[in-house]
Design a protein around this motif. Structure first.
Motif, PDB file in Angstrom:
ATOM      1  N   ASP A  13       0.825  -1.220   0.000  1.00 21.44           N
ATOM      2  CA  ASP A  13       0.000   0.000   0.000  1.00 21.44           C
ATOM      3  C   ASP A  13       0.856   1.265   0.000  1.00 21.44           C
ATOM      4  O   ASP A  13       0.344   2.358   0.226  1.00 21.44           O
ATOM      5  N   LEU A  14       2.152   1.118  -0.241  1.00 24.29           N
ATOM      6  CA  LEU A  14       3.016   2.302  -0.240  1.00 24.29           C
ATOM      7  C   LEU A  14       2.642   3.229  -1.379  1.00 24.29           C
ATOM      8  O   LEU A  14       2.371   2.782  -2.503  1.00 24.29           O
ATOM      9  N   ILE A  15       2.648   4.518  -1.074  1.00 24.47           N
ATOM     10  CA  ILE A  15       2.402   5.525  -2.112  1.00 24.47           C
ATOM     11  C   ILE A  15       3.764   6.104  -2.453  1.00 24.47           C
ATOM     12  O   ILE A  15       4.325   6.895  -1.708  1.00 24.47           O
ATOM     13  N   GLY A  16       4.322   5.628  -3.550  1.00 24.82           N
ATOM     14  CA  GLY A  16       5.695   5.986  -3.891  1.00 24.82           C
ATOM     15  C   GLY A  16       6.634   5.033  -3.181  1.00 24.82           C
ATOM     16  O   GLY A  16       6.667   4.984  -1.951  1.00 24.82           O
ATOM     17  N   CYS A  17       7.326   4.223  -3.956  1.00 25.68           N
ATOM     18  CA  CYS A  17       8.280   3.273  -3.377  1.00 25.68           C
ATOM     19  C   CYS A  17       9.507   3.259  -4.279  1.00 25.68           C
ATOM     20  O   CYS A  17       9.546   2.541  -5.270  1.00 25.68           O
ATOM     21  N   TYR A  54      12.018   5.572   8.655  1.00 24.04           N
ATOM     22  CA  TYR A  54      11.665   6.699   7.786  1.00 24.04           C
ATOM     23  C   TYR A  54      10.892   7.711   8.603  1.00 24.04           C
ATOM     24  O   TYR A  54      10.484   7.449   9.724  1.00 24.04           O
ATOM     25  N   ARG A  55      10.698   8.872   7.974  1.00 25.16           N
ATOM     26  CA  ARG A  55       9.723   9.812   8.521  1.00 25.16           C
ATOM     27  C   ARG A  55       8.358   9.378   8.001  1.00 25.16           C
ATOM     28  O   ARG A  55       8.241   8.883   6.882  1.00 25.16           O
ATOM     29  N   ARG A  56       7.354   9.586   8.816  1.00 21.75           N
ATOM     30  CA  ARG A  56       6.022   9.119   8.430  1.00 21.75           C
ATOM     31  C   ARG A  56       5.005  10.241   8.536  1.00 21.75           C
ATOM     32  O   ARG A  56       4.521  10.545   9.627  1.00 21.75           O
ATOM     33  N   PRO A  57       4.677  10.884   7.402  1.00 21.67           N
ATOM     34  CA  PRO A  57       3.652  11.924   7.443  1.00 21.67           C
ATOM     35  C   PRO A  57       2.268  11.324   7.636  1.00 21.67           C
ATOM     36  O   PRO A  57       2.012  10.178   7.271  1.00 21.67           O
ATOM     37  N   LEU A  58       1.399  12.119   8.231  1.00 19.66           N
ATOM     38  CA  LEU A  58      -0.014  11.750   8.328  1.00 19.66           C
ATOM     39  C   LEU A  58      -0.772  12.689   7.399  1.00 19.66           C
ATOM     40  O   LEU A  58      -0.688  13.906   7.543  1.00 19.66           O
ATOM     41  N   VAL A  59      -1.456  12.115   6.438  1.00 20.37           N
ATOM     42  CA  VAL A  59      -2.212  12.929   5.483  1.00 20.37           C
ATOM     43  C   VAL A  59      -3.687  12.737   5.802  1.00 20.37           C
ATOM     44  O   VAL A  59      -4.202  11.612   5.734  1.00 20.37           O
ATOM     45  N   GLN A 104      11.270   2.729  13.705  1.00 17.53           N
ATOM     46  CA  GLN A 104       9.958   2.318  13.193  1.00 17.53           C
ATOM     47  C   GLN A 104       9.748   0.821  13.406  1.00 17.53           C
ATOM     48  O   GLN A 104       9.797   0.017  12.462  1.00 17.53           O
ATOM     49  N   PRO A 105       9.493   0.430  14.638  1.00 19.65           N
ATOM     50  CA  PRO A 105       9.379  -1.008  14.916  1.00 19.65           C
ATOM     51  C   PRO A 105       8.238  -1.699  14.177  1.00 19.65           C
ATOM     52  O   PRO A 105       8.303  -2.903  13.947  1.00 19.65           O
ATOM     53  N   LEU A 106       7.222  -0.945  13.757  1.00 12.10           N
ATOM     54  CA  LEU A 106       6.100  -1.583  13.055  1.00 12.10           C
ATOM     55  C   LEU A 106       6.184  -1.431  11.541  1.00 12.10           C
ATOM     56  O   LEU A 106       5.310  -1.920  10.824  1.00 12.10           O
ATOM     57  N   GLY A 107       7.183  -0.734  11.053  1.00  9.71           N
ATOM     58  CA  GLY A 107       7.275  -0.497   9.614  1.00  9.71           C
ATOM     59  C   GLY A 107       7.171  -1.815   8.847  1.00  9.71           C
ATOM     60  O   GLY A 107       7.633  -2.859   9.306  1.00  9.71           O
ATOM     61  N   GLY A 108       6.555  -1.755   7.687  1.00 11.06           N
ATOM     62  CA  GLY A 108       6.309  -2.988   6.926  1.00 11.06           C
ATOM     63  C   GLY A 108       7.420  -3.359   5.972  1.00 11.06           C
ATOM     64  O   GLY A 108       7.288  -4.309   5.204  1.00 11.06           O
ATOM     65  N   ARG A 125       8.106   7.687   4.223  1.00 10.69           N
ATOM     66  CA  ARG A 125       7.166   6.632   3.813  1.00 10.69           C
ATOM     67  C   ARG A 125       5.738   7.171   3.866  1.00 10.69           C
ATOM     68  O   ARG A 125       5.298   7.707   4.872  1.00 10.69           O
ATOM     69  N   ARG A 126       5.034   6.978   2.760  1.00 10.10           N
ATOM     70  CA  ARG A 126       3.613   7.324   2.745  1.00 10.10           C
ATOM     71  C   ARG A 126       2.819   6.085   2.413  1.00 10.10           C
ATOM     72  O   ARG A 126       3.259   5.253   1.608  1.00 10.10           O
ATOM     73  N   HIS A 127       1.683   5.948   3.036  1.00 13.57           N
ATOM     74  CA  HIS A 127       0.838   4.778   2.765  1.00 13.57           C
ATOM     75  C   HIS A 127      -0.626   5.131   2.954  1.00 13.57           C
ATOM     76  O   HIS A 127      -0.957   6.266   3.298  1.00 13.57           O
ATOM     77  N   ARG A 128      -1.467   4.139   2.724  1.00 14.66           N
ATOM     78  CA  ARG A 128      -2.903   4.338   2.912  1.00 14.66           C
ATOM     79  C   ARG A 128      -3.210   4.265   4.411  1.00 14.66           C
ATOM     80  O   ARG A 128      -2.915   3.265   5.050  1.00 14.66           O
TER      81      ARG A 128
END
Ligand SMILES: O=c1ccn([C@@H]2O[C@H](COP(=O)(O)OP(=O)(O)O[C@H]3O[C@H](CO)[C@@H](O)[C@H](O)[C@H]3O)[C@@H](O)[C@H]2O)c(=O)[nH]1
Ligand SMILES: O=C(O)[C@H](O)COP(=O)(O)O
Length: 339
Positions: free
Chosen positions: A138-142, A167-172, A206-210, A255-258
């Motif tokens: 579900d990554l947006i841009g990889c 990574y940095r993780r924005p919330l959109v 980011q211990p939960l990063g996928g 990292r951006r995701h859904r």
């Protein structure tokens, strides 16, 4: 930010501080050309777990095929595990050039389970590479660096068995972007749990990063929690099995995701807690009776050069208790009043 006593990163426990410095690299340290030179006979599989990811999975598959199979023949096998999707995920992934494995059709003799961890476990069972990298679908841009960064430490150092992306993780949300607002379950559940009970893992940003990669023989030697507990379970089990020095992390940028809704994140949080509690029990710890804790958090602050840098902030957290007020009043009533 809460008004809590904080300490400098220099006061992190020595082994965590040393690990953070010596075992964190950035994707730029691991260009594909360097990895090609180190690959030799090592075979590499990439597995994408995907449930209803028709909108994003094709782009990721195409990127890996173009950059890391054609341009640099680094990846030998690319599998999308279709995790019971009801949309066109399987077709889109196949058309983009991945081998598609249906989660319920792999290892049918072992029955079926649901969830992301099940998809990863079936993906591991359906591939054969010496190294296996997992990338969320579900990554947006990889960019290719998401894969090469994870593989770098494994190809360069035989002592490393598992590499986690950070990574940095924005919330959109509703058109607004909070640069570090993402990873809500990470910040509210996983990080406090790890700091409380497995503080040696506190250096994982980011211990939960996928996105992570490991050596097959090691990944095949640990259990996979079937649902969203899989990441925290792997970290804890691999710490116990291989030791902190065999684990590494690589900064992959942003990292951006859904994003999921709060209600779904609560289910995820519960699965993560159950996975952690099962490990506490297996380690023979009740662990649930602590009144103080240190919480290591990561904050991105501006630098004079106009960029940002990551800082560790240590919070000392205490929850001293007051007795029931009635008991205090009873005691006060017994104190003789002086004339
Ligand atoms: O039953 C499922 C559920 C999810 N997925 C896939 O797993 C990936 C991540 O799932 P997602 O629902 O997007 O999770 P996030 O909300 O992004 O959760 C974060 O936190 C989870 C708990 O640690 C991790 O599993 C995720 O990788 C991490 O991105 C995606 O490709 C999904 O399609 C499956 O294959 N099967
Ligand atoms: O990893 C997490 O903490 C959860 O996936 C939630 O992520 P989000 O807050 O970026 O949606």
């Amino acid at each position: 930010m809460a008004d809590l006593p904080t300490r400098d990163a220099a006061t992190l426990p020595g082994d965590v501080r040393d690990w953070l410095r010596s075992h964190t690299s950035t994707a730029a340290d691991w260009p594909a050309s360097r990895l090609m030179a180190a690959k030799g006979d090592t075979t590499i599989s990439v597995v994408l777990p995907a449930r209803n990811e028709a909108a994003t999975v094709g782009v990721i598959v195409e990127m890996i095929r173009e950059s890391l199979m054609r341009r640099y023949p680094l990846i030998d096998e690319l599998v999308v595990v279709d995790s019971c999707s009801t949309d066109a995920t399987a077709r889109v992934a196949a058309e983009a050039g991945a081998r598609v494995v249906r989660q319920d059709e792999a290892l049918p003799e072992l029955g079926v389970q649901r969830g992301k961890g099940e998809a990863l476990w079936k993906g591991l069972a359906s591939t054969s590479g010496d190294l296996v990298a997992f990338i969320d679908a579900d990554l947006i841009g990889c960019p290719p660096e998401f894969v090469t960064g994870l593989l770098g430490p494994l190809l360069a150092d035989p002592g490393i068995v598992y590499v986690k992306g950070c990574y940095r993780r924005p919330l959109v949300h509703q058109g607004r972007v909070e640069p570090d607002g993402g990873g809500r379950v990470t910040e509210l559940v996983a990080r406090p749990l790890l700091n409380l009970y497995w503080p040696r893992l506190a250096g994982f940003v980011q211990p939960l990063g996928g996105e992570y990669a490991g050596r097959r023989e090691v990944l095949e030697s640990v259990p996979f929690a079937t649902q969203y507990g899989v990441e925290i379970g792997l970290l804890i089990d691999l710490l116990n099995r291989a030791g902190l020095d065999a684990l590494a992390q690589v900064d992959l940028g942003q990292r951006r995701h859904r994003h999921q809704e709060t209600e779904a994140l609560a289910v995820m949080s519960t699965q993560i807690m159950l996975t952690a509690f099962a490990r506490l029990a297996r380690e023979g710890r009740d662990g649930l009776n602590a009144a103080t804790a240190t919480l290591a958090q990561f904050r991105h602050v501006p630098t004079t050069g106009g960029g940002t840098e990551r800082q560790v902030v240590l919070n000392e957290i205490e929850v001293p208790e007051r007795p029931p007020l009635a008991t205090v009043r009873e005691r006060a009533a017994k104190v003789p009043v002086r004339a």
